[in-house]
Design a protein around this motif. Structure first.
Motif, PDB file in Angstrom:
ATOM      1  N   ARG A 207       0.841  -1.205   0.000  1.00  6.96           N
ATOM      2  CA  ARG A 207       0.000   0.000   0.000  1.00  6.96           C
ATOM      3  C   ARG A 207       0.877   1.258   0.000  1.00  6.96           C
ATOM      4  N   PHE A 208       1.981   1.189   0.739  1.00  3.10           N
ATOM      5  CA  PHE A 208       2.926   2.311   0.753  1.00  3.10           C
ATOM      6  C   PHE A 208       3.484   2.559  -0.646  1.00  3.10           C
ATOM      7  N   LEU A 209       3.886   1.487  -1.330  1.00  4.38           N
ATOM      8  CA  LEU A 209       4.404   1.637  -2.683  1.00  4.38           C
ATOM      9  C   LEU A 209       3.360   2.258  -3.615  1.00  4.38           C
ATOM     10  N   TYR A 210       2.129   1.797  -3.490  1.00  2.86           N
ATOM     11  CA  TYR A 210       1.057   2.282  -4.361  1.00  2.86           C
ATOM     12  C   TYR A 210       0.841   3.787  -4.161  1.00  2.86           C
ATOM     13  N   HIS A 211       0.653   4.200  -2.928  1.00  3.89           N
ATOM     14  CA  HIS A 211       0.381   5.613  -2.672  1.00  3.89           C
ATOM     15  C   HIS A 211       1.606   6.491  -2.971  1.00  3.89           C
ATOM     16  N   ARG A 212       2.790   5.929  -2.773  1.00  3.00           N
ATOM     17  CA  ARG A 212       3.988   6.702  -3.107  1.00  3.00           C
ATOM     18  C   ARG A 212       4.110   6.848  -4.620  1.00  3.00           C
ATOM     19  N   ALA A 213       3.763   5.815  -5.359  1.00 10.72           N
ATOM     20  CA  ALA A 213       3.785   5.902  -6.829  1.00 10.72           C
ATOM     21  C   ALA A 213       2.811   6.967  -7.319  1.00 10.72           C
ATOM     22  N   VAL A 214       1.619   6.995  -6.744  1.00  8.98           N
ATOM     23  CA  VAL A 214       0.633   8.022  -7.110  1.00  8.98           C
ATOM     24  C   VAL A 214       1.148   9.409  -6.740  1.00  8.98           C
ATOM     25  N   TYR A 215       1.764   9.510  -5.572  1.00  8.20           N
ATOM     26  CA  TYR A 215       2.324  10.787  -5.103  1.00  8.20           C
ATOM     27  C   TYR A 215       3.387  11.305  -6.075  1.00  8.20           C
ATOM     28  N   TYR A 216       4.308  10.436  -6.488  1.00 12.16           N
ATOM     29  CA  TYR A 216       5.349  10.862  -7.428  1.00 12.16           C
ATOM     30  C   TYR A 216       4.742  11.311  -8.758  1.00 12.16           C
ATOM     31  N   ALA A 217       3.749  10.583  -9.223  1.00 12.45           N
ATOM     32  CA  ALA A 217       3.119  10.948 -10.496  1.00 12.45           C
ATOM     33  C   ALA A 217       2.458  12.323 -10.394  1.00 12.45           C
ATOM     34  N   LYS A 218       1.830  12.596  -9.262  1.00  5.64           N
ATOM     35  CA  LYS A 218       1.176  13.895  -9.087  1.00  5.64           C
ATOM     36  C   LYS A 218       2.182  15.037  -9.038  1.00  5.64           C
ATOM     37  N   HIS A 219       3.426  14.706  -8.686  1.00  2.00           N
ATOM     38  CA  HIS A 219       4.485  15.710  -8.669  1.00  2.00           C
ATOM     39  C   HIS A 219       5.357  15.615  -9.920  1.00  2.00           C
ATOM     40  N   HIS A 220       4.818  14.957 -10.948  1.00  2.75           N
ATOM     41  CA  HIS A 220       5.454  14.850 -12.272  1.00  2.75           C
ATOM     42  C   HIS A 220       6.784  14.109 -12.237  1.00  2.75           C
ATOM     43  N   ARG A 221       6.975  13.246 -11.252  1.00  2.00           N
ATOM     44  CA  ARG A 221       8.174  12.401 -11.182  1.00  2.00           C
ATOM     45  C   ARG A 221       7.771  11.027 -11.725  1.00  2.00           C
ATOM     46  N   TYR A 222       7.465  11.008 -13.004  1.00  2.00           N
ATOM     47  CA  TYR A 222       6.827   9.837 -13.602  1.00  2.00           C
ATOM     48  C   TYR A 222       7.712   8.596 -13.615  1.00  2.00           C
ATOM     49  N   GLN A 223       8.982   8.768 -13.921  1.00  4.77           N
ATOM     50  CA  GLN A 223       9.836   7.583 -13.971  1.00  4.77           C
ATOM     51  C   GLN A 223      10.073   7.004 -12.581  1.00  4.77           C
ATOM     52  N   ASP A 224      10.120   7.870 -11.554  1.00  6.47           N
ATOM     53  CA  ASP A 224      10.192   7.365 -10.175  1.00  6.47           C
ATOM     54  C   ASP A 224       8.922   6.583  -9.842  1.00  6.47           C
ATOM     55  N   SER A 225       7.783   7.097 -10.313  1.00  2.00           N
ATOM     56  CA  SER A 225       6.514   6.405 -10.089  1.00  2.00           C
ATOM     57  C   SER A 225       6.513   5.039 -10.763  1.00  2.00           C
ATOM     58  N   VAL A 226       6.933   4.997 -12.017  1.00  2.00           N
ATOM     59  CA  VAL A 226       6.960   3.740 -12.763  1.00  2.00           C
ATOM     60  C   VAL A 226       7.905   2.742 -12.098  1.00  2.00           C
ATOM     61  N   GLN A 227       9.012   3.229 -11.569  1.00  2.00           N
ATOM     62  CA  GLN A 227       9.975   2.331 -10.928  1.00  2.00           C
ATOM     63  C   GLN A 227       9.369   1.654  -9.696  1.00  2.00           C
ATOM     64  N   LEU A 228       8.564   2.399  -8.942  1.00  2.00           N
ATOM     65  CA  LEU A 228       7.890   1.801  -7.784  1.00  2.00           C
ATOM     66  C   LEU A 228       6.845   0.788  -8.220  1.00  2.00           C
ATOM     67  N   ILE A 229       6.158   1.083  -9.324  1.00  2.00           N
ATOM     68  CA  ILE A 229       5.175   0.140  -9.856  1.00  2.00           C
ATOM     69  C   ILE A 229       5.852  -1.170 -10.242  1.00  2.00           C
ATOM     70  N   LEU A 230       6.996  -1.066 -10.903  1.00  2.00           N
ATOM     71  CA  LEU A 230       7.726  -2.269 -11.312  1.00  2.00           C
ATOM     72  C   LEU A 230       8.260  -3.028 -10.105  1.00  2.00           C
ATOM     73  N   LEU A 231       8.671  -2.301  -9.077  1.00  2.19           N
ATOM     74  CA  LEU A 231       9.137  -2.943  -7.851  1.00  2.19           C
ATOM     75  C   LEU A 231       8.014  -3.788  -7.257  1.00  2.19           C
ATOM     76  N   PHE A 232       6.810  -3.266  -7.283  1.00  4.18           N
ATOM     77  CA  PHE A 232       5.654  -4.019  -6.800  1.00  4.18           C
ATOM     78  C   PHE A 232       5.382  -5.238  -7.678  1.00  4.18           C
ATOM     79  N   LEU A 233       5.343  -5.031  -8.984  1.00  2.24           N
ATOM     80  CA  LEU A 233       4.961  -6.112  -9.894  1.00  2.24           C
ATOM     81  C   LEU A 233       5.961  -7.264  -9.881  1.00  2.24           C
TER      82      LEU A 233
END
Length: 290
Positions: A207-233
């Protein structure tokens, strides 16, 4: 015990004491399924049972008669847990004012008659849970001024750090607040979260990874967001299908921002997932049947 909600007659076949513990089991099940409306109904049923037994015990005491209580935990636990469960479900439904009322109900259970040593320990546990959950409820409702105080609370109570950071990330996403300073403050401990193995902590971590990924995306840190998504997957063998689907959807939303390397990692992940599926293969990025 799924039939408890659909037909409560099944519950009444059990003794009152047995039904208390079965309600707790069912509440844990419904929590894992995020079935908040069901939880409200079960919590009310649990409270009715616990209140009836408390009144019966008080009446027996007045008449100087014995009252044998046979459940696994002290009666005060079931009484307090009914409030905790209902408060949590109301919070998840974003009914924060109502949730706060129920949190306050289990914040002080010292009035409960007949408490022994174990009973008093339960009262203290609920008092601590109420303190932590009031912070959570108030933050999610938008009371952002308490963020520094909450960060200090988490530092003083490290066992609350992981679920607490989930709250902070969810708050940041809901209310568009920058919490980079808090992430930096706990950065070393955050790195260790991925090594946690028990189911509850793994759930909090994802859940932490998910909300942090959304947080990064909202701050336009898209590749950081994608990296967290991949870490989860890449941890797919440790997670449930609902969580997995959420992250797949999140990746697809931000796919356009992923680097070529990240897209390749994503494709390789699904190749690995599909390699044991009979009659399915990936060819040039397409899923094909044969």
């Amino acid at each position: 015990m799924e039939e408890v909600l659909e037909g409560k007659d099944a519950t009444y076949l059990l003794t009152d004491h047995h039904r208390l513990d079965k309600c707790i089991e069912l509440l844990h099940l419904r929590f894992s399924q995020h079935a908040w409306e069901d939880i409200l109904a079960i919590a009310d049923h649990l409270h009715s049972l616990a209140e009836k037994m408390y009144n019966d015990a008080q009446e027996a005491s007045l008449k100087k008669l014995p009252y044998l209580f046979k459940a696994e935990r002290p009666l005060v636990f079931y009484y307090g847990f009914s409030y905790l469960a209902k408060g949590t479900a109301l919070q998840k439904l974003r009914l924060y004012d109502q949730a706060r009322e129920y949190i306050l109900k289990y914040s002080e259970l010292g009035w409960f008659s007949g408490l022994d040593k174990i009973g008093w320990e339960e009262v203290e546990r609920f008092k601590f849970f109420a303190k932590a959950n009031l912070y959570t409820n108030d933050l999610l409702s938008g009371k952002l001024s308490i963020l520094p105080e909450y960060a200090q609370f988490l530092e003083d109570n490290p066992e609350e750090l992981l679920p607490g950071l989930v709250t902070i990330m969810e708050t940041a996403s809901l209310h568009s607040v920058n919490v980079d300073d808090i992430l930096e403050k706990f950065s070393e401990k955050i790195e260790d979260f991925g090594n946690l193995e028990d189911a509850t902590n793994r759930t909090h971590y994802f859940r932490f990874l998910y909300h942090r990924a959304v947080y990064y995306a909202k701050h336009h840190r898209y590749q950081d967001s994608v990296q967290l998504i991949l870490l989860f997957l890449t941890s797919y063998n440790m997670i449930n299908n609902v969580d997995f689907k959420k992250f797949v959807v999140l990746f697809e939303v931000y796919r356009q921002y992923a680097s070529n390397e990240q897209k390749e990692q994503y494709q390789n992940l699904f190749k690995e997932l599909l390699k044991h599926e009979e009659g399915v293969s990936i060819c040039n990025g397409d899923i094909r049947s044969y």
